[in-house]
Design an enzyme around this catalytic site. Structure first.
Site, PDB file in Angstrom:
ATOM      1  CE1 TYR A  63      17.829  14.664 -57.590  1.00  0.00           C
ATOM      2  CE2 TYR A  63      19.067  16.158 -58.988  1.00  0.00           C
ATOM      3  CZ  TYR A  63      18.606  15.789 -57.743  1.00  0.00           C
ATOM      4  OH  TYR A  63      18.902  16.562 -56.647  1.00  0.00           O
ATOM      5  CB  CYS A  64      12.296  12.513 -60.176  1.00  0.00           C
ATOM      6  SG  CYS A  64      12.147  11.035 -61.197  1.00  0.00           S
ATOM      7  CG  LEU A  65      11.941   8.157 -55.445  1.00  0.00           C
ATOM      8  CD1 LEU A  65      12.992   8.456 -54.384  1.00  0.00           C
ATOM      9  CD2 LEU A  65      10.598   7.911 -54.795  1.00  0.00           C
TER      10      LEU A  65
END
Length: 115
Positions: A72-74
């Site tokens: 996951y990231c932003l």
């Protein structure tokens, strides 16, 4: 610069410790955002490997390429890049959980910070 090196060393050590205590059937959740983003908030139990370091560090965290890996990231863009990179390296069970808030809901994990 030295502070950043020590921070990176500390994070790598946390990764090693957390992954050795996780059962092999559980997911390894990887946050691929920057260090500054990680400190502001990340999912409980996640491992931090910035996208630009993922190819060189993933084997230290996940040596079984069939193990469940979540990224996951932003907002999901870098996580998709990470997913494609890992798949190109032979990892066969990778899921993009999108942004960290979305991932928090999907995986029922709290958002914590490093401050």
């Amino acid at each position: 610069m030295m502070k950043r090196i020590w921070l990176y060393f500390f994070v790598v050590m946390l990764v090693v410790v957390s992954c050795t205590s996780v059962g092999s059937s559980e997911i390894v959740l990887i946050d691929v955002r920057t260090n500054d983003e990680w400190v502001e908030g990340h999912l409980e139990g996640a491992v931090h490997i910035p996208l630009d370091m993922l190819a060189g560090e993933i084997a230290n965290v996940v040596d079984d390429k069939s193990r469940k890996v979540g990224v996951y990231c932003l907002s999901g863009g870098r996580a998709e890049q990470a997913k494609l990179l890992l798949e190109s390296m032979g990892y066969t069970n990778v899921t993009n959980y999108g942004g960290y808030e979305e991932a928090s809901h999907k995986l029922n994990r709290k958002i914590v910070n490093s401050r």
